[in-house]
Design a protein around this motif. Structure first.
Motif, PDB file in Angstrom:
ATOM      1  N   ARG A   6       0.841  -1.191   0.000  1.00  0.00           N
ATOM      2  CA  ARG A   6       0.000   0.000   0.000  1.00  0.00           C
ATOM      3  C   ARG A   6       0.882   1.249   0.000  1.00  0.00           C
ATOM      4  N   GLY A   7       0.559   2.209  -0.882  1.00  0.00           N
ATOM      5  CA  GLY A   7       1.319   3.440  -0.955  1.00  0.00           C
ATOM      6  C   GLY A   7       2.464   3.388  -1.955  1.00  0.00           C
ATOM      7  N   LYS A   8       2.880   2.200  -2.362  1.00  0.00           N
ATOM      8  CA  LYS A   8       3.942   2.062  -3.354  1.00  0.00           C
ATOM      9  C   LYS A   8       3.340   2.091  -4.756  1.00  0.00           C
ATOM     10  N   ILE A   9       4.097   2.600  -5.704  1.00  0.00           N
ATOM     11  CA  ILE A   9       3.691   2.530  -7.102  1.00  0.00           C
ATOM     12  C   ILE A   9       4.108   1.163  -7.629  1.00  0.00           C
ATOM     13  N   PRO A  10       3.155   0.329  -8.020  1.00  0.00           N
ATOM     14  CA  PRO A  10       3.514  -1.030  -8.446  1.00  0.00           C
ATOM     15  C   PRO A  10       4.312  -1.018  -9.753  1.00  0.00           C
ATOM     16  N   THR A  11       5.208  -1.993  -9.866  1.00  0.00           N
ATOM     17  CA  THR A  11       6.030  -2.126 -11.060  1.00  0.00           C
ATOM     18  C   THR A  11       5.740  -3.450 -11.742  1.00  0.00           C
ATOM     19  N   ILE A  12       6.295  -3.617 -12.924  1.00  0.00           N
ATOM     20  CA  ILE A  12       6.113  -4.875 -13.647  1.00  0.00           C
ATOM     21  C   ILE A  12       6.735  -6.036 -12.877  1.00  0.00           C
ATOM     22  N   ALA A  19       2.265 -13.029  -9.728  1.00  0.00           N
ATOM     23  CA  ALA A  19       1.724 -14.010 -10.673  1.00  0.00           C
ATOM     24  C   ALA A  19       2.605 -15.243 -10.777  1.00  0.00           C
ATOM     25  N   GLY A  20       3.833 -15.161 -10.268  1.00  0.00           N
ATOM     26  CA  GLY A  20       4.739 -16.300 -10.334  1.00  0.00           C
ATOM     27  C   GLY A  20       5.279 -16.559 -11.728  1.00  0.00           C
ATOM     28  N   VAL A  21       5.533 -15.478 -12.456  1.00  0.00           N
ATOM     29  CA  VAL A  21       6.052 -15.595 -13.829  1.00  0.00           C
ATOM     30  C   VAL A  21       7.192 -14.607 -14.006  1.00  0.00           C
ATOM     31  N   GLY A  22       7.851 -14.685 -15.161  1.00  0.00           N
ATOM     32  CA  GLY A  22       8.897 -13.727 -15.481  1.00  0.00           C
ATOM     33  C   GLY A  22       8.307 -12.436 -16.036  1.00  0.00           C
ATOM     34  N   ILE A  23       9.121 -11.375 -16.022  1.00  0.00           N
ATOM     35  CA  ILE A  23       8.611 -10.089 -16.516  1.00  0.00           C
ATOM     36  C   ILE A  23       8.349 -10.142 -18.022  1.00  0.00           C
ATOM     37  N   GLY A  24       9.030 -11.041 -18.729  1.00  0.00           N
ATOM     38  CA  GLY A  24       8.767 -11.191 -20.160  1.00  0.00           C
ATOM     39  C   GLY A  24       7.347 -11.667 -20.421  1.00  0.00           C
ATOM     40  N   THR A  25       6.873 -12.586 -19.567  1.00  0.00           N
ATOM     41  CA  THR A  25       5.502 -13.080 -19.704  1.00  0.00           C
ATOM     42  C   THR A  25       4.499 -11.969 -19.410  1.00  0.00           C
ATOM     43  N   VAL A  26       4.783 -11.171 -18.380  1.00  0.00           N
ATOM     44  CA  VAL A  26       3.898 -10.046 -18.070  1.00  0.00           C
ATOM     45  C   VAL A  26       3.847  -9.086 -19.252  1.00  0.00           C
TER      46      VAL A  26
END
Length: 347
Positions: A6-12, A19-26
């Motif tokens: 909460r309060g943080k800007i979410p990142t990839i 989600a339990g995946v790599g950032i490439g999948t996202v």
């Protein structure tokens, strides 16, 4: 969202972790790429929703050269025809999770600047161009820049073009009036604005000639007027036609908005529609149904929706910028309501 986030800007990276995946999948999910299993895609989308993650379009474009945005170039977008085409396009763009950038055109210089500059700026992944036909230089520039472009209500052989058979639509309208006994038929066509090359007006005139010639009638050029594509233009043209001693018993207007102007002119002259004057418009905008106007229906919302679908197929189809152009021709249909009546042939 958990308290620690909460309060943080979410990142990839946060999305990938949850989600339990790599950032490439996202990234592939965000960019609507293929090759992601449905269950995996669902987990990623759930993580995006949980974190309320909004991808940075500029950062995405630096990595993938994709902006996630679709550009639409349209003239005079507040006119009813363009509004309805845009409704279909916007619905399709929103459904695909894309952003919309609208480029309204009011002048020839503005149109030419968009055609010249947008491919190189890469502010959008592709362009939907409505009712504006690029010349050979502009069309070639789009291809050379690898910019996917789909034309709606316009045509160029180098680009995928989605058009309505305006010749057939006008032919059906005039043929209907002839079948109802009318022989003196006025035609209010749209005037070309600047050098935008609206071929729709010419096609509708061809359809008129075809119906009249097929019926063995004499073409009377004095019954054909051009006017702006608006209510006032239709009204003024109708007043000219209806002031004639041998006034027409029916009028075909190249747009519903012009046809509404014809209704106003008839009312001002104390003429009843359809008892004294039969009338057919073109487009089938929402107001046409309210006024019970007989008209030629164009599938306007479908034009916008299908145009976006074809554009997204071009964007996702090839990486080298080589797109095989298609010509997609949609058929209009005659909508008979309450502005046409049978009359004894006037010869």
């Amino acid at each position: 969202m958990s308290d620690q986030n909460r309060g943080k800007i979410p990142t990839i990276h946060d999305v990938a972790r949850i989600a339990g995946v790599g950032i490439g999948t996202v990234s592939r999910v965000i960019n609507h790429s293929t090759g992601v299993k449905p269950a995996t895609r669902q987990r990623v989308q759930a993580a995006i929703e949980e974190l309320r993650y909004s991808p940075n379009l500029i950062a995405r474009s630096m990595i993938s050269r994709n902006t996630g945005a679709i550009g639409i170039i349209v003239p005079f977008f507040t006119r009813p025809f363009f509004i309805e085409v845009l409704q279909g396009a916007v619905a399709a763009i929103t459904h695909m999770g894309r952003e919309l950038v609208l480029y309204n055109v009011e002048t020839n210089d503005q149109r030419d600047r968009y055609f010249r500059d947008l491919p190189g700026q890469r502010k959008v992944d592709g362009l939907l161009v409505i009712s504006l036909s690029p010349d050979d230089v502009a069309a070639s520039a789009f291809r050379q820049a690898g910019m996917p472009v789909v034309l709606v209500d316009a045509y160029h052989p180098l680009l995928t073009s989605l058009v309505v058979d305006n010749i057939e639509g006008a032919y059906q309208a005039v043929k209907c009036l002839i079948a109802h006994g009318h022989r003196r038929i006025g035609f209010i066509n749209g005037v070309t604005e600047g050098n935008f090359r609206f071929n729709q007006a010419n096609d509708r005139l061809i359809g008129l000639h075809r119906a009249i010639g097929e019926a063995g009638l004499l073409f009377e050029p004095e019954l054909v007027l051009t006017a702006p594509w608006d209510r006032q233009g239709g009204k003024q043209a109708a007043l000219q036609l209806l002031a004639r001693a041998d006034r027409p018993t029916a009028i075909f207007a190249a747009s519903d908005v012009q046809a509404i102007g014809v209704l106003e002119a008839a009312r001002s002259l104390h003429l009843s529609v359809p008892a004294d004057l039969s009338l057919i418009g073109y487009d089938d905008i929402e107001m046409a149904e309210v006024l019970e106007l007989s008209t030629v229906q164009q599938p306007m919302k479908r034009m916008g929706e299908l145009g976006v679908q074809k554009l997204l197929a071009c964007i996702g189809g090839t990486a080298d910028g080589e797109f095989l152009p298609e010509l997609i021709r949609l058929q209009p249909s005659l909508m008979m309501r309450h502005t046409v009546i049978h009359t004894a042939p006037n010869v």
